[in-house]
Design a protein around this motif. Structure first.
Motif, PDB file in Angstrom:
ATOM      1  N   VAL A 170     -17.661   0.348  -0.201  1.00  0.00           N
ATOM      2  CA  VAL A 170     -17.213  -0.161   1.105  1.00  0.00           C
ATOM      3  C   VAL A 170     -18.274  -1.133   1.607  1.00  0.00           C
ATOM      4  O   VAL A 170     -19.408  -1.133   1.120  1.00  0.00           O
ATOM      5  CB  VAL A 170     -17.025   0.959   2.153  1.00  0.00           C
ATOM      6  CG1 VAL A 170     -15.863   1.845   1.777  1.00  0.00           C
ATOM      7  CG2 VAL A 170     -18.312   1.765   2.313  1.00  0.00           C
ATOM      8  N   LEU A 180     -17.031  -3.324  14.296  1.00  0.00           N
ATOM      9  CA  LEU A 180     -16.263  -2.070  14.323  1.00  0.00           C
ATOM     10  C   LEU A 180     -15.313  -2.039  15.522  1.00  0.00           C
ATOM     11  O   LEU A 180     -14.314  -1.316  15.487  1.00  0.00           O
ATOM     12  CB  LEU A 180     -17.220  -0.869  14.405  1.00  0.00           C
ATOM     13  CG  LEU A 180     -18.062  -0.625  13.151  1.00  0.00           C
ATOM     14  CD1 LEU A 180     -19.099   0.443  13.421  1.00  0.00           C
ATOM     15  CD2 LEU A 180     -17.164  -0.233  11.987  1.00  0.00           C
ATOM     16  N   TYR A 247     -18.607   4.474  -1.143  1.00  0.00           N
ATOM     17  CA  TYR A 247     -17.928   5.108  -0.022  1.00  0.00           C
ATOM     18  C   TYR A 247     -18.452   6.527   0.194  1.00  0.00           C
ATOM     19  O   TYR A 247     -18.634   6.979   1.325  1.00  0.00           O
ATOM     20  CB  TYR A 247     -16.421   5.120  -0.262  1.00  0.00           C
ATOM     21  CG  TYR A 247     -15.661   5.786   0.848  1.00  0.00           C
ATOM     22  CD1 TYR A 247     -15.978   5.490   2.182  1.00  0.00           C
ATOM     23  CD2 TYR A 247     -14.654   6.712   0.592  1.00  0.00           C
ATOM     24  CE1 TYR A 247     -15.291   6.095   3.220  1.00  0.00           C
ATOM     25  CE2 TYR A 247     -13.973   7.318   1.624  1.00  0.00           C
ATOM     26  CZ  TYR A 247     -14.293   7.008   2.944  1.00  0.00           C
ATOM     27  OH  TYR A 247     -13.626   7.623   3.972  1.00  0.00           O
ATOM     28  N   LEU A 262     -16.695  -0.913   7.301  1.00  0.00           N
ATOM     29  CA  LEU A 262     -15.737  -1.860   7.875  1.00  0.00           C
ATOM     30  C   LEU A 262     -14.357  -1.565   7.312  1.00  0.00           C
ATOM     31  O   LEU A 262     -14.206  -1.243   6.139  1.00  0.00           O
ATOM     32  CB  LEU A 262     -16.150  -3.288   7.512  1.00  0.00           C
ATOM     33  CG  LEU A 262     -17.452  -3.807   8.123  1.00  0.00           C
ATOM     34  CD1 LEU A 262     -17.611  -5.292   7.822  1.00  0.00           C
ATOM     35  CD2 LEU A 262     -17.490  -3.558   9.623  1.00  0.00           C
ATOM     36  N   SER A 263     -13.350  -1.686   8.172  1.00  0.00           N
ATOM     37  CA  SER A 263     -11.985  -1.408   7.731  1.00  0.00           C
ATOM     38  C   SER A 263     -11.404  -2.628   7.044  1.00  0.00           C
ATOM     39  O   SER A 263     -10.481  -3.269   7.551  1.00  0.00           O
ATOM     40  CB  SER A 263     -11.127  -1.013   8.940  1.00  0.00           C
ATOM     41  OG  SER A 263     -11.482   0.261   9.402  1.00  0.00           O
ATOM     42  N   ARG A 265     -10.245  -3.953   3.110  1.00  0.00           N
ATOM     43  CA  ARG A 265     -10.046  -3.519   1.730  1.00  0.00           C
ATOM     44  C   ARG A 265     -10.756  -4.480   0.792  1.00  0.00           C
ATOM     45  O   ARG A 265     -10.613  -5.694   0.920  1.00  0.00           O
ATOM     46  CB  ARG A 265      -8.550  -3.462   1.410  1.00  0.00           C
ATOM     47  CG  ARG A 265      -8.250  -2.784   0.089  1.00  0.00           C
ATOM     48  CD  ARG A 265      -6.754  -2.557  -0.092  1.00  0.00           C
ATOM     49  NE  ARG A 265      -6.188  -1.568   0.843  1.00  0.00           N
ATOM     50  CZ  ARG A 265      -6.279  -0.245   0.647  1.00  0.00           C
ATOM     51  NH1 ARG A 265      -6.923   0.228  -0.407  1.00  0.00           N
ATOM     52  NH2 ARG A 265      -5.726   0.579   1.507  1.00  0.00           N
ATOM     53  N   GLU A 309      -9.298   9.412   3.542  1.00  0.00           N
ATOM     54  CA  GLU A 309      -8.818   8.054   3.294  1.00  0.00           C
ATOM     55  C   GLU A 309      -7.391   7.876   3.778  1.00  0.00           C
ATOM     56  O   GLU A 309      -7.019   6.853   4.349  1.00  0.00           O
ATOM     57  CB  GLU A 309      -8.895   7.734   1.802  1.00  0.00           C
ATOM     58  CG  GLU A 309     -10.214   7.094   1.406  1.00  0.00           C
ATOM     59  CD  GLU A 309     -10.184   6.635  -0.047  1.00  0.00           C
ATOM     60  OE1 GLU A 309      -9.425   7.244  -0.829  1.00  0.00           O
ATOM     61  OE2 GLU A 309     -10.913   5.695  -0.377  1.00  0.00           O
ATOM     62  N   THR A 312      -7.089   7.068   7.318  1.00  0.00           N
ATOM     63  CA  THR A 312      -7.722   5.830   7.758  1.00  0.00           C
ATOM     64  C   THR A 312      -6.835   4.643   7.389  1.00  0.00           C
ATOM     65  O   THR A 312      -6.279   4.597   6.298  1.00  0.00           O
ATOM     66  CB  THR A 312      -9.085   5.661   7.068  1.00  0.00           C
ATOM     67  OG1 THR A 312      -9.847   6.833   7.300  1.00  0.00           O
ATOM     68  CG2 THR A 312      -9.827   4.444   7.649  1.00  0.00           C
ATOM     69  N   VAL A 313      -6.683   3.747   8.310  1.00  0.00           N
ATOM     70  CA  VAL A 313      -5.866   2.557   8.039  1.00  0.00           C
ATOM     71  C   VAL A 313      -6.770   1.469   7.446  1.00  0.00           C
ATOM     72  O   VAL A 313      -7.759   1.073   8.074  1.00  0.00           O
ATOM     73  CB  VAL A 313      -5.213   2.043   9.344  1.00  0.00           C
ATOM     74  CG1 VAL A 313      -4.305   0.858   9.047  1.00  0.00           C
ATOM     75  CG2 VAL A 313      -4.460   3.164  10.027  1.00  0.00           C
ATOM     76  N   TRP A 314      -6.482   1.105   6.247  1.00  0.00           N
ATOM     77  CA  TRP A 314      -7.260   0.027   5.621  1.00  0.00           C
ATOM     78  C   TRP A 314      -6.526  -1.287   5.826  1.00  0.00           C
ATOM     79  O   TRP A 314      -5.337  -1.390   5.570  1.00  0.00           O
ATOM     80  CB  TRP A 314      -7.458   0.298   4.132  1.00  0.00           C
ATOM     81  CG  TRP A 314      -8.340   1.483   3.872  1.00  0.00           C
ATOM     82  CD1 TRP A 314      -7.937   2.729   3.630  1.00  0.00           C
ATOM     83  CD2 TRP A 314      -9.748   1.478   3.882  1.00  0.00           C
ATOM     84  NE1 TRP A 314      -8.997   3.553   3.481  1.00  0.00           N
ATOM     85  CE2 TRP A 314     -10.148   2.807   3.625  1.00  0.00           C
ATOM     86  CE3 TRP A 314     -10.724   0.503   4.092  1.00  0.00           C
ATOM     87  CZ2 TRP A 314     -11.472   3.189   3.563  1.00  0.00           C
ATOM     88  CZ3 TRP A 314     -12.038   0.880   4.023  1.00  0.00           C
ATOM     89  CH2 TRP A 314     -12.416   2.213   3.766  1.00  0.00           C
ATOM     90  N   ARG A 315      -7.217  -2.206   6.311  1.00  0.00           N
ATOM     91  CA  ARG A 315      -6.577  -3.506   6.572  1.00  0.00           C
ATOM     92  C   ARG A 315      -7.043  -4.550   5.579  1.00  0.00           C
ATOM     93  O   ARG A 315      -8.170  -4.518   5.124  1.00  0.00           O
ATOM     94  CB  ARG A 315      -6.938  -3.980   7.989  1.00  0.00           C
ATOM     95  CG  ARG A 315      -6.435  -3.003   9.039  1.00  0.00           C
ATOM     96  CD  ARG A 315      -7.171  -3.195  10.335  1.00  0.00           C
ATOM     97  NE  ARG A 315      -7.516  -1.893  10.903  1.00  0.00           N
ATOM     98  CZ  ARG A 315      -8.055  -1.753  12.096  1.00  0.00           C
ATOM     99  NH1 ARG A 315      -8.333  -2.811  12.839  1.00  0.00           N
ATOM    100  NH2 ARG A 315      -8.329  -0.574  12.566  1.00  0.00           N
TER     101      ARG A 315
END
Lengths: 316, 316
Positions: A170, A180, A247, A262-263, A265, A309, A312-315
């Motif tokens: 990550v 964030l 991660y 950080l969100s 990908r 995971e 969590t929303v991964w953008r």
DNA sequence: AAGCTTCATAACATAGAGTTATCTTATTTT
DNA sequence: AAAATAAGATAACTCTATGTTATGAAGCTT
């Protein structure tokens, strides 16, 4: 005059159990054997150890004194047996473990602490190294276990590898980092911030280069390099710098609330974190026990991370 | 797993002296012997005890733990050897001594105290008895030494007798007895006083009867009998009673100034005080050492008594 | 006194410790 | 880097001590 310690043990057993027959039984021998041993001892010392022709066997003063020493010898022998037993069950001994620095500091050291709570007699000797060096140490027998990222498909002969976690990375930052608080991140958002670089020989260094290329950052500003996880964490939490970390390392640090991811990908390398060993059969019980522990703990950790995971929303 | 204590000793010796060869020397064996022993131990335990292919021999953790126990075993073995050594030189053990009551209380107990100052590890078991009983106990092996009056000419088979003092008696009284202040004593002077009688089975009893007959006392008044020397002494010093005691007993009590001997010459029995034993050769070193001590002390005592006698005027 | 229990002795097999001589190998020396 | 040195490992053999079972002898109990 040098006395055989086993003879003193026998004396102690006879005196304590109150008879030749019982003493023989107590020490796991046949009665005639100890009878003869006593006779030999008496002949050698030149003095009686028991009053002859008395049926509840009466020990001499001399015999009592010697039996006292025999009791000590028995005690020492028993604790020696116990030591061997704990060793054989893996509750005593030494494990020499090596691994990549960041992962050792960020994940493994916590597991080691947990292991030692149930195995206070086991000594862990930790060292740092990257994969080629670790393999060399394993072959040379200076290392029992290596924990490192490895591509299972390209495993050389003579090694065993148990994968435990995907080698997912990550982009990490301090927990108060301005990014964030932003919504969806774009290249332009990330570009201004300086980066912390892992050592050039670290797998993470390559990972970082790939990631930066993937997300389109070209002119990276490296503000810090060469430190261990402790230094990196200190700098991340006191600056706006970014870096690439496994991660699992960021995940383990979530309790302390100093690191965050950080969100966004990013691509993942074709590696698995896992346990690398030479000949697994030759390992001593302590090493085997430690390996089993690490494997199951990683199993748990892997599940927890996966659950986390999903929440969590991964953008992109 | 039961380990041979000798193997643990060897481990300790190797670890403490820093090498196989030195360890072998320390414990008094050849190098190949301990080399093989270590190999056997390793095979049995199933774990290495020393790092292989390292020349200043490096012990394993396990080996160090076991060597610690081995050190205890070595220590116990050494004190055991010391115990045997003190026993063999007669500085440890037990002496069972018996004798006629008055003589034991009046003379021997003092010598025993002196002996024990230089032999604190020797235990003395004292008992009382007259000659026939003492002989019986000697034969039965329940007594090591008897100290008693014996006629050396009439010594039965199977006994050894070392005479140490003539069996000379005196008429004893308290140190404040009125007769002590008189000049030459006559029958008429002695006649009025009561007598303390030794037990009827005591040799002293016969002696007293002979003496009284010799000096012409016919109607003896016995005021006390059956007590030990302590009782007799107490009564003598608090009354005007008389009794017959061995001269050596009165002599030994001269320091306390409670007993005295009348200056009147009396007949002496044909006996010698001495050390009576069964088979002197079979005795253990402690008994022999004790006997030697008693003999020399009696030699000194005998000389002192003789000098003292020469300075004393005995009157008829 | 008889019976029971416990220790002592005998006879034989085997494992372990002792030995010397020799080989191998790690470390030091030149 | 090669030779020298020192120390551990192996080999081969002897002998002591231990282990075994069977049996005899001697106290203690009833």
């Amino acid at each position: 005059m040098k006395l055989d310690p086993r003879h003193l043990e026998i004396l102690a057993a006879i005196v304590d159990s109150g008879g030749l027959t019982e003493g023989a039984q107590a020490i796991g021998r046949a009665q005639p054997s100890v009878s003869r041993t006593v006779a030999m001892l008496e002949a050698r010392i030149g003095a009686p150890l028991f009053d002859k022709n008395k049926r509840p066997l009466v020990p001499t003063e001399l015999c009592l004194s010697l039996a006292g020493e025999g009791r000590r010898i028995l005690a020492a022998g028993n604790t020696a047996s116990a030591i061997v037993a704990t060793f054989r069950t893996g509750h005593r001994g030494m494990v020499r473990i090596g691994g990549t620095p960041v992962f050792m500091d960020g994940v493994i050291s916590t597991l080691i602490a947990e292991f030692q709570q149930n195995h206070p007699q086991v000594r862990i000797e930790q060292s740092y190294g990257y994969v080629p060096e670790l393999m060399h140490q394993l072959v040379a027998g200076r290392l029992d276990v290596a924990i490192c990222p490895t591509n299972p498909a390209a495993l050389p002969q003579g090694f065993q590898f148990v994968p435990v976690l995907p080698g997912r990375n990550v982009i990490a930052c301090g927990s108060h980092h301005p990014l964030l608080r932003k919504g969806p991140l774009r290249l332009a958002d990330i570009a201004p911030y300086p980066w912390i670089a892992p050592p050039a020989s670290s797998p993470l260094y390559e990972d970082m280069r790939h990631i930066l290329r993937d997300i389109g950052v070209n002119d990276t500003r490296i503000s810090f390099s060469g430190g261990t996880l402790a230094s990196m964490t200190a700098i991340l939490s006191n600056s706006d710098a970014l870096t690439v970390l496994p991660y699992s390392v960021v995940f383990m640090a979530r309790r302390q609330r100093v690191l965050a991811a950080l969100s966004i990908r990013i691509g993942h390398p074709e590696r698995m974190l896992g346990i690398l060993t030479g000949d697994a059969e030759a390992a001593n019980p302590t090493v085997r026990r430690f390996r089993r522990f690490i494997e199951t703990e990683f199993g748990n950790l892997s599940r927890v991370i996966q659950q986390h995971e999903q929440n969590t929303v991964w953008r992109d």
